[in-house]
Design a protein around this motif. Sequence first.
Motif, PDB file in Angstrom:
ATOM      1  N   VAL A  88      44.739  68.452  56.228  1.00 57.47           N
ATOM      2  CA  VAL A  88      44.074  69.712  55.866  1.00 57.47           C
ATOM      3  C   VAL A  88      44.646  70.839  56.736  1.00 57.47           C
ATOM      4  CG1 VAL A  88      41.867  70.948  55.763  1.00 57.47           C
ATOM      5  CG2 VAL A  88      41.976  68.514  55.155  1.00 57.47           C
ATOM      6  N   ALA A  89      45.344  71.780  56.100  1.00 56.32           N
ATOM      7  CA  ALA A  89      46.048  72.836  56.845  1.00 56.32           C
ATOM      8  C   ALA A  89      45.649  74.229  56.358  1.00 56.32           C
ATOM      9  CB  ALA A  89      47.557  72.641  56.721  1.00 56.32           C
ATOM     10  N   THR A  90      44.377  74.338  55.987  1.00 54.86           N
ATOM     11  CA  THR A  90      43.835  75.629  55.538  1.00 54.86           C
ATOM     12  C   THR A  90      43.251  76.368  56.762  1.00 54.86           C
ATOM     13  OG1 THR A  90      41.787  74.439  55.075  1.00 54.86           O
ATOM     14  CG2 THR A  90      43.282  74.798  53.218  1.00 54.86           C
ATOM     15  N   PRO A  91      42.844  77.632  56.615  1.00 58.14           N
ATOM     16  CA  PRO A  91      42.184  78.314  57.743  1.00 58.14           C
ATOM     17  C   PRO A  91      40.902  77.569  58.146  1.00 58.14           C
ATOM     18  CG  PRO A  91      42.740  79.870  55.990  1.00 58.14           C
ATOM     19  CD  PRO A  91      42.986  78.502  55.435  1.00 58.14           C
ATOM     20  N   HIS A  92      40.477  77.711  59.426  1.00 61.78           N
ATOM     21  CA  HIS A  92      39.326  76.874  59.861  1.00 61.78           C
ATOM     22  C   HIS A  92      38.041  77.174  59.087  1.00 61.78           C
ATOM     23  CE1 HIS A  92      41.365  78.918  63.258  1.00 61.78           C
ATOM     24  NE2 HIS A  92      40.302  79.656  63.409  1.00 61.78           N
ATOM     25  N   SER A  93      37.925  78.357  58.509  1.00 60.88           N
ATOM     26  CA  SER A  93      36.786  78.684  57.647  1.00 60.88           C
ATOM     27  C   SER A  93      36.620  77.661  56.519  1.00 60.88           C
ATOM     28  CB  SER A  93      37.019  80.056  57.005  1.00 60.88           C
ATOM     29  OG  SER A  93      38.343  80.115  56.480  1.00 60.88           O
ATOM     30  N   HIS A  95      37.834  74.375  56.600  1.00 62.39           N
ATOM     31  CA  HIS A  95      38.005  72.959  56.974  1.00 62.39           C
ATOM     32  C   HIS A  95      36.853  72.069  56.525  1.00 62.39           C
ATOM     33  CE1 HIS A  95      41.079  73.940  60.415  1.00 62.39           C
ATOM     34  NE2 HIS A  95      41.529  74.226  59.216  1.00 62.39           N
ATOM     35  N   PHE A  96      35.609  72.545  56.723  1.00 56.02           N
ATOM     36  CA  PHE A  96      34.484  71.671  56.385  1.00 56.02           C
ATOM     37  C   PHE A  96      34.513  71.305  54.892  1.00 56.02           C
ATOM     38  CE2 PHE A  96      30.153  71.333  54.620  1.00 56.02           C
ATOM     39  CZ  PHE A  96      29.829  70.092  55.151  1.00 56.02           C
ATOM     40  N   GLN A  97      34.587  72.324  54.036  1.00 54.66           N
ATOM     41  CA  GLN A  97      34.545  72.037  52.589  1.00 54.66           C
ATOM     42  C   GLN A  97      35.778  71.230  52.153  1.00 54.66           C
ATOM     43  OE1 GLN A  97      32.040  72.410  50.652  1.00 54.66           O
ATOM     44  NE2 GLN A  97      30.744  73.863  51.749  1.00 54.66           N
ATOM     45  N   ASN A  98      36.944  71.591  52.664  1.00 58.36           N
ATOM     46  CA  ASN A  98      38.184  70.916  52.244  1.00 58.36           C
ATOM     47  C   ASN A  98      38.234  69.465  52.738  1.00 58.36           C
ATOM     48  OD1 ASN A  98      40.354  73.849  52.754  1.00 58.36           O
ATOM     49  ND2 ASN A  98      38.804  73.424  51.187  1.00 58.36           N
ATOM     50  N   LEU A 103      37.238  63.496  52.003  1.00 61.77           N
ATOM     51  CA  LEU A 103      36.456  62.328  52.423  1.00 61.77           C
ATOM     52  C   LEU A 103      35.615  61.807  51.263  1.00 61.77           C
ATOM     53  CD1 LEU A 103      35.142  63.499  55.941  1.00 61.77           C
ATOM     54  CD2 LEU A 103      36.969  61.847  55.507  1.00 61.77           C
ATOM     55  N   ASP A 104      35.027  62.750  50.509  1.00 64.93           N
ATOM     56  CA  ASP A 104      34.184  62.386  49.371  1.00 64.93           C
ATOM     57  C   ASP A 104      34.983  61.609  48.314  1.00 64.93           C
ATOM     58  OD1 ASP A 104      31.534  62.691  48.152  1.00 64.93           O
ATOM     59  OD2 ASP A 104      32.620  63.794  46.595  1.00 64.93           O
ATOM     60  N   ALA A 105      36.284  61.917  48.251  1.00 69.95           N
ATOM     61  CA  ALA A 105      37.157  61.204  47.298  1.00 69.95           C
ATOM     62  C   ALA A 105      37.655  59.885  47.894  1.00 69.95           C
ATOM     63  CB  ALA A 105      38.337  62.100  46.926  1.00 69.95           C
ATOM     64  N   GLN A 385      32.629  72.604  44.290  1.00 69.78           N
ATOM     65  CA  GLN A 385      33.046  73.790  43.522  1.00 69.78           C
ATOM     66  C   GLN A 385      32.975  75.079  44.349  1.00 69.78           C
ATOM     67  OE1 GLN A 385      34.586  73.420  40.745  1.00 69.78           O
ATOM     68  NE2 GLN A 385      34.167  71.211  40.882  1.00 69.78           N
ATOM     69  N   SER A 386      32.785  74.952  45.659  1.00 67.93           N
ATOM     70  CA  SER A 386      32.793  76.139  46.524  1.00 67.93           C
ATOM     71  C   SER A 386      34.112  76.885  46.340  1.00 67.93           C
ATOM     72  CB  SER A 386      32.659  75.692  47.986  1.00 67.93           C
ATOM     73  OG  SER A 386      33.097  76.716  48.850  1.00 67.93           O
ATOM     74  N   PRO A 387      34.089  78.232  46.407  1.00 71.36           N
ATOM     75  CA  PRO A 387      35.367  78.960  46.340  1.00 71.36           C
ATOM     76  C   PRO A 387      36.341  78.518  47.431  1.00 71.36           C
ATOM     77  CG  PRO A 387      33.513  80.430  46.910  1.00 71.36           C
ATOM     78  CD  PRO A 387      32.935  79.116  46.503  1.00 71.36           C
ATOM     79  N   LEU A 388      35.815  77.933  48.492  1.00 66.22           N
ATOM     80  CA  LEU A 388      36.690  77.445  49.568  1.00 66.22           C
ATOM     81  C   LEU A 388      37.479  76.214  49.099  1.00 66.22           C
ATOM     82  CD1 LEU A 388      34.077  77.713  52.478  1.00 66.22           C
ATOM     83  CD2 LEU A 388      35.825  79.382  51.867  1.00 66.22           C
ATOM     84  N   ASN A 389      36.966  75.524  48.062  1.00 67.86           N
ATOM     85  CA  ASN A 389      37.679  74.366  47.513  1.00 67.86           C
ATOM     86  C   ASN A 389      38.481  74.701  46.261  1.00 67.86           C
ATOM     87  OD1 ASN A 389      37.134  72.240  49.296  1.00 67.86           O
ATOM     88  ND2 ASN A 389      35.082  71.954  48.450  1.00 67.86           N
TER      89      ASN A 389
END
Length: 393
Positions: A88-93, A95-98, A103-105, A385-389
């Motif tokens: 996971v290499a997205t901004p830390h904002s 990280h939780f959702q991504n 993990l959920d998958a 379905q969060s916009p972060l995902n």
Amino acid sequence: MAATSPFTLKWGIMATGWIAEMFTKDLLTNPAARDVHDVGHEVVAAASSSAKQRAADFLSMVKAPTSAKAYGSYHELVADPDIDIIYVATPHSHHFQNAMLALDAGKNVLCEKSLTVTAAQTRKLIETARVKKVFFMEAVWTRYFPLSIKVRELVQSGAIGNVYRTIADLSFNRDTADGKVDFDDSHRMVNIDLAGGALLDLGIYSLTWVFQTLYHVQPEKDKESPKVVAAMNKYHTGADETTSIIVQFPEHKSMGIALTSLRVSTDVDGHNTGGPAIRIQGSGGEIHVMGPAYRPLQFKVIKKDGGGKVEVVDCPIPKDEERDWGHGMFWEADECARCLRDGKVESETLPWSESMVIMETMDEALRQGGITYPELIMSDVFDAQSPLNTGKR
Ligand SMILES: NC(=O)c1ccc[n+]([C@@H]2O[C@H](COP(=O)([O-])OP(=O)(O)OC[C@H]3O[C@@H](n4cnc5c(N)ncnc54)[C@H](OP(=O)(O)O)[C@@H]3O)[C@@H](O)[C@H]2O)c1
């Protein structure tokens, strides 16, 4: 007897930004160039939240094998059955959702620092990894450097007596003449919507040195959660620009001072003449680590009774000559491969409990500093379905 072939870990890269590029290029180096022969890596796919073409361009830029797949969404990436682990290499904002999405998958996860925005989010990720029985690790690459391993060994062997204090700094002078810093307000370093600020981006490395020299080395039965005193100066976006944290372990009589700033530099002139980035101070001497704190290449050992003698130890990062590359992130990737090969869900070098204590320390520092982030990125409720995902910005 025939030599056993190395265990190969199959990676999916989530996001196509700067650190994704550094890490993926390291994955593609030949492990033999760093004298590693028991594990290897394969880049199976990369995903961009914005467009499939962006992922395809990323793969060709890093010179991934043509077999590597390009995805235009994070959902497609985590559903790929050929992938063992998601980086996971997205901004830390995000990280939780991504990381939850992966993990959920049922995927194993290596997640960039700072692990999350809040300690509650980290707790949720760890609980999920435990329930799903998958591997989960915070990507603090510095911990896996041979240099860090040597320094921890020196501390544990008593080479500098009892270690009572560590002072660690990771600061960059980005000050501009108009009183601002030279990041656009929308840049993730200062943008509150992307969990900007010096602490979560840079201060985590100062804390890493404090924790790996004062906390990690504490015997398991005596592990002590720290008392935290913090002060923060705020940038006009609401993010912290200069932060100082005292991390106290009263039972062990030790104390860490973690510093970070966007106004002044650890390395004042760009030539490392400003002294060590990290001072590990014991009753019998000191270890000085030359910065930057995230990618140190040299340390010095100075004994109290050494008569002025300084032992200098260089720890260069090996380069794969064929690819003309070697950044130092491959050692954490090797750790993931060994853990998965050996059926482990967490790394002993950075256990879940230690990531948790560090996140709690940052939570407390942010609370004392009066920094708050938007609800969307502080929430610890997973939403696929969060916009972060979904990348809908
Ligand atoms: N270990 C290290 O040494 C190190 C160094 C630098 C950064 N980091 C960490 O790595 C993470 C990413 O940093 P970076 O420097 O690579 O950042 P970056 O260059 O801005 O890349 C971030 C990537 O995340 C994706 N993304 C998804 N939603 C986004 C949004 N709303 N805004 C911006 N990007 C979004 C984008 O890729 P897609 O559009 O393709 O999805 C983007 O390319 C951060 O958590 C940072 O702390 C670690």
